[in-house]
Scaffold this motif. Structure first.
Motif, mmCIF file in Angstrom:
data_model
loop_
_atom_site.group_PDB
_atom_site.id
_atom_site.type_symbol
_atom_site.label_atom_id
_atom_site.label_comp_id
_atom_site.label_asym_id
_atom_site.label_seq_id
_atom_site.Cartn_x
_atom_site.Cartn_y
_atom_site.Cartn_z
ATOM 1 N N LYS A 118 0.848 -1.192 0.000
ATOM 2 C CA LYS A 118 0.000 0.000 0.000
ATOM 3 C C LYS A 118 0.883 1.240 0.000
ATOM 4 O O LYS A 118 2.058 1.195 0.333
ATOM 5 N N ASN A 119 0.260 2.358 -0.330
ATOM 6 C CA ASN A 119 0.990 3.609 -0.149
ATOM 7 C C ASN A 119 0.917 3.943 1.333
ATOM 8 O O ASN A 119 -0.164 4.020 1.883
ATOM 9 N N HIS A 120 2.052 4.114 1.947
ATOM 10 C CA HIS A 120 2.030 4.516 3.345
ATOM 11 C C HIS A 120 2.309 5.997 3.406
ATOM 12 O O HIS A 120 3.181 6.503 2.711
ATOM 13 N N ASP A 121 1.535 6.653 4.278
ATOM 14 C CA ASP A 121 1.715 8.097 4.341
ATOM 15 C C ASP A 121 3.051 8.462 4.951
ATOM 16 O O ASP A 121 3.814 9.233 4.414
ATOM 17 N N GLU A 122 3.310 7.822 6.078
ATOM 18 C CA GLU A 122 4.512 8.219 6.799
ATOM 19 C C GLU A 122 5.749 7.729 6.022
ATOM 20 O O GLU A 122 5.706 6.733 5.309
ATOM 21 N N THR A 123 6.813 8.424 6.199
ATOM 22 C CA THR A 123 8.034 7.994 5.532
ATOM 23 C C THR A 123 8.771 6.966 6.383
ATOM 24 O O THR A 123 9.755 6.396 5.953
ATOM 25 N N GLU A 124 8.293 6.757 7.603
ATOM 26 C CA GLU A 124 8.953 5.764 8.447
ATOM 27 C C GLU A 124 8.861 4.395 7.779
ATOM 28 O O GLU A 124 7.798 4.009 7.275
ATOM 29 N N PRO A 125 9.913 3.676 7.793
ATOM 30 C CA PRO A 125 9.925 2.422 7.037
ATOM 31 C C PRO A 125 9.233 1.260 7.748
ATOM 32 O O PRO A 125 9.064 0.214 7.159
ATOM 33 N N ALA A 126 8.814 1.445 9.014
ATOM 34 C CA ALA A 126 8.326 0.290 9.777
ATOM 35 C C ALA A 126 7.180 -0.416 9.064
ATOM 36 O O ALA A 126 7.176 -1.645 8.925
ATOM 37 N N ALA A 127 6.225 0.376 8.595
ATOM 38 C CA ALA A 127 5.057 -0.236 7.991
ATOM 39 C C ALA A 127 5.439 -0.986 6.722
ATOM 40 O O ALA A 127 4.984 -2.100 6.469
ATOM 41 N N ARG A 128 6.316 -0.387 5.948
ATOM 42 C CA ARG A 128 6.732 -1.012 4.704
ATOM 43 C C ARG A 128 7.532 -2.288 4.975
ATOM 44 O O ARG A 128 7.390 -3.287 4.290
ATOM 45 N N ILE A 129 8.329 -2.227 6.035
ATOM 46 C CA ILE A 129 9.105 -3.409 6.389
ATOM 47 C C ILE A 129 8.182 -4.550 6.768
ATOM 48 O O ILE A 129 8.385 -5.699 6.406
ATOM 49 N N ARG A 130 7.097 -4.201 7.452
ATOM 50 C CA ARG A 130 6.118 -5.224 7.807
ATOM 51 C C ARG A 130 5.570 -5.876 6.531
ATOM 52 O O ARG A 130 5.450 -7.085 6.421
ATOM 53 N N ASP A 131 5.272 -5.041 5.530
ATOM 54 C CA ASP A 131 4.756 -5.576 4.273
ATOM 55 C C ASP A 131 5.759 -6.500 3.600
ATOM 56 O O ASP A 131 5.404 -7.495 3.002
ATOM 57 N N ILE A 132 7.008 -6.116 3.655
ATOM 58 C CA ILE A 132 7.973 -6.754 2.778
ATOM 59 C C ILE A 132 8.810 -7.817 3.458
ATOM 60 O O ILE A 132 8.974 -8.924 2.949
ATOM 61 N N ILE A 133 9.394 -7.509 4.605
ATOM 62 C CA ILE A 133 10.258 -8.514 5.239
ATOM 63 C C ILE A 133 9.428 -9.428 6.127
ATOM 64 O O ILE A 133 9.767 -10.578 6.359
ATOM 65 N N GLY A 134 8.347 -8.894 6.649
ATOM 66 C CA GLY A 134 7.507 -9.736 7.488
ATOM 67 C C GLY A 134 7.288 -9.072 8.828
ATOM 68 O O GLY A 134 8.077 -8.227 9.270
ATOM 69 N N ALA A 135 6.207 -9.479 9.463
ATOM 70 C CA ALA A 135 5.832 -8.849 10.719
ATOM 71 C C ALA A 135 6.865 -9.120 11.805
ATOM 72 O O ALA A 135 7.021 -8.333 12.719
ATOM 73 N N ASP A 136 7.577 -10.234 11.674
ATOM 74 C CA ASP A 136 8.585 -10.588 12.676
ATOM 75 C C ASP A 136 9.505 -9.439 13.001
ATOM 76 O O ASP A 136 9.671 -9.055 14.135
ATOM 77 N N LEU A 137 10.118 -8.917 11.945
ATOM 78 C CA LEU A 137 11.108 -7.886 12.169
ATOM 79 C C LEU A 137 10.436 -6.620 12.662
ATOM 80 O O LEU A 137 10.917 -5.967 13.585
ATOM 81 N N ALA A 138 9.313 -6.267 12.062
ATOM 82 C CA ALA A 138 8.671 -5.018 12.440
ATOM 83 C C ALA A 138 8.351 -5.014 13.929
ATOM 84 O O ALA A 138 8.415 -3.982 14.583
ATOM 85 N N ASP A 139 8.036 -6.195 14.492
ATOM 86 C CA ASP A 139 7.716 -6.229 15.912
ATOM 87 C C ASP A 139 8.953 -6.383 16.785
ATOM 88 O O ASP A 139 8.999 -5.869 17.885
ATOM 89 N N ASP A 140 9.925 -7.125 16.285
ATOM 90 C CA ASP A 140 11.106 -7.418 17.095
ATOM 91 C C ASP A 140 12.267 -6.541 16.691
ATOM 92 O O ASP A 140 13.354 -7.030 16.433
ATOM 93 N N CYS A 141 12.017 -5.255 16.562
ATOM 94 C CA CYS A 141 13.133 -4.486 16.037
ATOM 95 C C CYS A 141 13.472 -3.303 16.907
ATOM 96 O O CYS A 141 12.708 -2.891 17.772
ATOM 97 N N LEU A 142 14.635 -2.812 16.645
ATOM 98 C CA LEU A 142 15.111 -1.610 17.283
ATOM 99 C C LEU A 142 14.944 -0.501 16.257
ATOM 100 O O LEU A 142 15.322 -0.652 15.108
ATOM 101 N N VAL A 143 14.373 0.602 16.678
ATOM 102 C CA VAL A 143 14.221 1.725 15.753
ATOM 103 C C VAL A 143 15.447 2.607 15.886
ATOM 104 O O VAL A 143 15.875 2.923 16.987
ATOM 105 N N ILE A 144 16.003 2.932 14.746
ATOM 106 C CA ILE A 144 17.231 3.712 14.755
ATOM 107 C C ILE A 144 17.008 5.025 14.045
ATOM 108 O O ILE A 144 16.387 5.051 12.962
ATOM 109 N N ASP A 145 17.419 6.079 14.667
ATOM 110 C CA ASP A 145 17.320 7.374 14.000
ATOM 111 C C ASP A 145 18.351 8.301 14.630
ATOM 112 O O ASP A 145 18.147 8.797 15.725
#
Lengths: 371, 612
Positions: free
Chosen positions: B206-233
């Motif tokens: 889908k088009n995600h509004d936010e530029t944060e990659p979390a949602a896109r990562i969920r779509d592409i790599i899988g929910a595993d990483l999106a939930d078990d991840c460290l956010v870096i900025d």
């Protein structure tokens, strides 16, 4: 072969030779000890192909002969027999086994033929001299703690014996170093040893030799060649290969003019070091020495473990300095000094020289630790 | 041998195509990049027979005008690079493409049809090119009101049969296509992608509004990483690094799931693997790799993208800064999470429990359970008051203790205070090995030895950082002979090595002098260590081996100094362990990346009993 021997004499001879034998080897006969019975003497020989030890004992030989039996098993059996008993060794006819009988005990051990037993070879020794047994023991004892066990620099895995010129003339000198510390001890040059070539005697040989030197003999005869050395005392002989390598130019690293001298009571010093080292974790034992006028402060501090501080009265009249050392190395050296130790410092990154006030023939060099 | 001739334009294009268009996936990559550069909001892709039969890509970008269409397919024609006739500003590249090679290269080796409607025009135009032969431009039908471009590539490599022979199976070409689309999709969360392989949908985002990659990562790599991840900025010296990195306990066995984007350009940088290893060094076993999706934003001038025709590699002006930034950010993020266990662990646990339930026949199970419950009730009252009472569940309370506690037992007071802690209040110790704690949202099971070992290790490392690493000076420095390149590599890292207690110096050509060694390592085999370090520097450009050696010794000492499995712990000790884990960095995994605790939510437990 048939002989009877007193248990104590048998145990003593076996004790001298058995230790060389590796418990597990791929060549079965190397686990065995060679027994030869002849002329009222039983001779025992063992080897690991680098070292060969031979010792003998008086025995009542009824029938001459020679054979080999598992060394450690034989030793353990004899050790457990009652003191003062008589032991009879007899090759049972054609059975390929030897019987060991003592009182009501009877054991049979498998035998391998003596002709298969390897010999290091008599070889040609081009140099022979004699040295008093206590002197040789002392040369070894003063230096063996510094032998390296690290295998890449194999030429440091032993004690370097060679002729040198000491403070009081020509001497036989023993040196050992592991790259962190060094120990050197001299003995006036024995007759006939003058132009002896330097040899490095391997660590295992030193340990075996030290066992043999627990003896009542007074003199050890030493024969050397380029590749071998042989020690003979009484009936016992130890022949060993020597390390084929060049010992480093150690004299270069012995500080000649370290200006700051500390005199300390050795046992008090050793006890203080030992107490401070209690705090340090195994292996990592950096302790700090701080010197001021007639005072030595030993400290160890670690944010987790805590802090230790010991003060020792010394004679010191030089600028204040601080220097770190590995506690184990300090204790090793303190173990060699009898009464008073003299420390010669330069600075916290240069080698420190240590001497025993009552022993002008030995010296120790220690590299500091940067803490 | 013939005489020297100028090659025809068609052959030149075919040669260029050999570099740029290696396989269908690389043709597709060029086309998608064009769409993205044209400002498309959605990109739809169809590939048949691994892209060899047909690639069709449709976007809603700005489109190409009638006049530009014939130029677009010429070699070295691009709208993306300003060129004043002499030089182009190759140092300041803001678009994905810029070489002007994609369309003519594809046109040279395939049958290509381009249809486009420019956003300022009401008509759509079409141009065809087959094996380099261009047909005249003609008007075409255009469905829909939007501008955009539609490119169809058929029979890729028909003009270069030699290349065609090198194609792998349809399956492996499909895998490559999916990889390319995923990487590009990851880089631009705001753009919708769809990919159809042989008519079947492969994936859609889908088009995600936010530029944060979390949602896109969920779509592409899988929910595993999106939930078990460290956010870096983080940002340093004008370079921004953001993205996601997996918790150490959610690692993979290969490094395929490590993505790096530089100014939204997917790049393959061998540095990334080494950087990841350095950052996760003491929390992950050697053969495990974290999952990473990292985005670097920096001034286009600070990075050279014109390194490789396919543009998958970049060169940084200051690689050390980038390395330092990534390692620092990852280590910081890993250090901060001490009490998060990955949620996939919880589901694994539930899975394992579910299985064991199925395997065990019921009566036996219940019996086992009964045997196991010598009334932990009085314990709880004791716990909450934090009184140091000797008690373990395996053992009935001593008569004295029972007498003392009787008046206040029976009623289990729902106490709250210790449960508010992230790891909750210790309730019991099972098999003298596992501590079970209750939290507000569920239960926590802690492996006491693994957890305590980690705590001790972290304490020792902190102490070591404070005091520095004591170094043993050498009386007779070891001289290690190595080849000259290894020597140079090692000497270039001499400062870094000195921080860990190894002081080396050059010793003529092809030899290194070891002056000082870390005292904690005792007597070391200097040659072996230097060789290992040199190999590592050559491979990864870092020298972690030395630190690893030191950590190995520390962790061996930590192992001896920590509570073993099989030792009974009293309530006070158990709670103290939990509290310390909460405040210690990296306490969520042991030194090998195995988890030290598992969290089960009430939700999970309810599921287990079929209540949900």
């Amino acid at each position: 072969m048939r002989l009877t021997i007193e248990r104590g004499a048998l145990l003593n001879a076996l004790g001298h030779v058995t230790n060389v034998v590796e418990r597990r080897t791929t060549v079965p006969i190397l686990s065995n000890v060679l027994i030869e019975a002849r002329d009222g003497v039983a001779t025992f020989a063992a080897t690991d192909l680098d070292i060969e030890v031979i010792d003998g004992a008086n025995a009542d030989v009824e029938q001459v002969g020679s054979l080999t039996v598992p060394a450690h098993t034989l030793y353990d059996i004899v050790r457990k027999l009652p003191e003062g008993s008589q032991v009879k060794l007899e090759l049972a006819n054609d059975s390929g086994r030897i019987s060991i009988t003592s009182g009501r005990s009877k054991y049979y051990l498998p035998v391998l033929p003596a002709s298969d037993f390897p010999s290091l070879g008599v070889g040609d020794f081009d140099k022979t001299f004699e040295i008093e047994l206590p002197a040789l023991s002392r040369l070894i004892d003063k230096t063996k703690f510094a032998i390296s066990t690290e295998e890449t620099r194999y030429y440091l895995n032993g004690i370097y014996f060679h002729g040198a010129t000491g403070d009081s003339g020509p001497c036989l000198r023993a040196v050992a170093t592991d790259g962190h510390r060094l120990a050197q001890s001299d003995y006036p040059m024995p007759e006939g040893a003058n132009d002896m070539a330097g040899i490095i005697i391997p660590r295992k040989t030193i340990l075996e030799l030290r066992r043999l030197l627990e003896s009542e003999e007074e003199v050890v005869e030493i024969a050397t060649s380029e590749s071998k050395i042989r020690f003979s005392l009484g009936r016992a002989t130890l022949t060993s290969k020597v390390i084929d390598g060049t010992f480093p130019d150690y004299e270069r690293v012995i500080p000649k003019e370290n200006p700051h001298v500390m005199t300390v009571d050795n046992s008090e010093f050793a006890r203080a070091v030992d107490r401070v080292a209690t705090m340090a974790v195994e292996r990592l034992r950096p302790i700090k020495l701080a010197l001021s006028h007639d005072n030595l402060t030993l400290t160890f501090s670690n944010p987790e473990a805590g802090e230790a501080r010991e003060e020792v009265e010394v004679q010191y009249d030089a600028p204040e300095i601080e220097i770190g050392f590995n506690a184990k190395y300090l204790l090793d050296i303190a173990g060699q000094v009898s009464n008073q130790a003299l420390f010669y410092f330069r600075d916290s990154a240069s080698p420190t020289l240590v001497k025993d006030a009552t022993d002008p023939n030995s010296l120790y060099v220690l590299m500091p630790l940067r803490v | 041998m013939g005489s020297i001739r100028q090659l025809s334009q068609q052959v030149i294009n075919q040669i260029a195509a050999g570099e740029v268009i290696e396989r269908p996936a690389s043709a597709l990559k060029e086309l998608i990049e064009n769409s993205l550069d044209a400002g498309a909001q959605s990109v739809n892709i169809w590939c048949d027979e691994g892209g060899l039969a047909r690639i069709l890509i449709e976007d809603d970008g700005s489109g190409i005008t009638k006049d530009e269409l014939p130029i677009a397919i010429l070699r070295h024609a691009t709208s993306k690079l300003k060129d004043d006739g002499n030089t182009a500003d190759l140092t300041n590249i803001n678009t994905l493409g810029f070489r002007g090679e994609a369309l003519p290269s594809i046109g040279a080796v395939a049958r290509m049809k381009i249809q486009s409607r420019h956003y300022l025009s009401s008509e759509a135009w079409e141009i065809n090119i087959e094996g380099g032969q261009v047909s005249p431009i003609k008007p075409c039908a255009w469905a829909g009101l939007n501008s955009g471009t539609r490119i169809e590539v058929r029979d890729l490599f028909f003009a270069t049969p030699a290349r065609l022979k090198f194609m792998k199976s349809v399956r492996s070409e499909n895998i490559a296509i999916i990889d390319v689309v995923k990487r590009l999709a990851l880089s631009r969360p705001e753009i919708g992608f769809s990919l159809y392989l042989d008519g079947k949908i492969s994936f859609r985002t889908k088009n995600h509004d936010e530029t944060e990659p979390a949602a896109r990562i969920r779509d592409i790599i899988g929910a595993d990483l999106a939930d078990d991840c460290l956010v870096i900025d983080v940002e340093r010296e004008g370079v921004r690094l953001y993205g996601l990195a997996s918790l150490p306990t959610a690692s993979r066995s290969d490094s395929r799931f490590q993505f790096l984007f530089v100014n939204n350009r997917p790049v393959k940088d061998p540095m990334l693997k080494g950087v990841a290893r350095a950052a996760y060094q003491d929390v992950l076993a050697k053969d495990r790799h974290p999952i990473l999706a990292l985005f670097l934003e920096l001034e286009p001038k600070l990075v050279d993208v014109n390194v490789h025709p396919a543009k998958t590699e970049v060169r940084f002006r200051d690689p050390a800064l980038i390395r330092g930034l990534i390692i620092g950010a990852l280590r910081h993020a890993i250090g901060e999470v001490s009490v998060r266990a990955s949620t996939s662990l919880a589901s694994q646990t539930i899975g394992a429990l579910g299985k064991s339930l199925q395997q065990t026949d019921a009566p036996k199970f219940y019996q086992g359970n009964y045997n196991y419950t010598p009334a932990p009730k009085p314990v709880q009252t004791g716990f909450y008051e934090g009184m140091p009472r000797e008690f373990t569940p395996q053992q009935a309370p001593a008569p004295m203790a029972r007498a003392f506690e009787e008046p206040q037992t029976e009623e289990v007071q729902p106490q709250s205070s210790p449960q508010n802690f992230p790891l909750g209040a210790a309730k019991a110790q099972l098999h003298n090995t596992y501590v079970v704690a209750q939290t507000d949202e569920g239960i926590v099971i802690v492996d006491q030895h693994a957890a305590h070992e980690r705590l001790v290790l972290e304490r020792m490392k902190a102490a070591m950082n404070e005091t520095g690493i004591p170094r043993q000076l050498s009386l007779i420095p070891d001289v290690v002979e190595m080849d000259a390149v290894d020597c140079d590599n090692l000497l270039a890292k001499a400062d870094e090595l000195a921080q860990f207690g190894l002081v080396i110096e050059g010793f003529g050509d092809g030899a290194i002098l070891v002056r000082e060694t870390p005292a904690i390592l005792g007597k070391i085999n200097a040659k072996e260590l230097l060789k290992d370090l040199a190999d590592e520097i050559a491979g990864f450009d870092n020298a972690m081996r030395l630190k690893e050696r030191i950590d190995e010794i520390l962790s061996r000492m930590a192992c001896h100094g920590s509570v073993r499995a099989g030792r009974q712990l009293g309530p006070v000790e158990m709670n103290a362990l939990l509290r310390e884990m909460e405040v210690t960095p990296r306490s969520g995994q042991c030194n090998h990346g195995r988890p030290t605790f598992v969290k089960l939510s009430l939700n999970d437990i309810e599921k287990l009993f079929g209540r949900k």
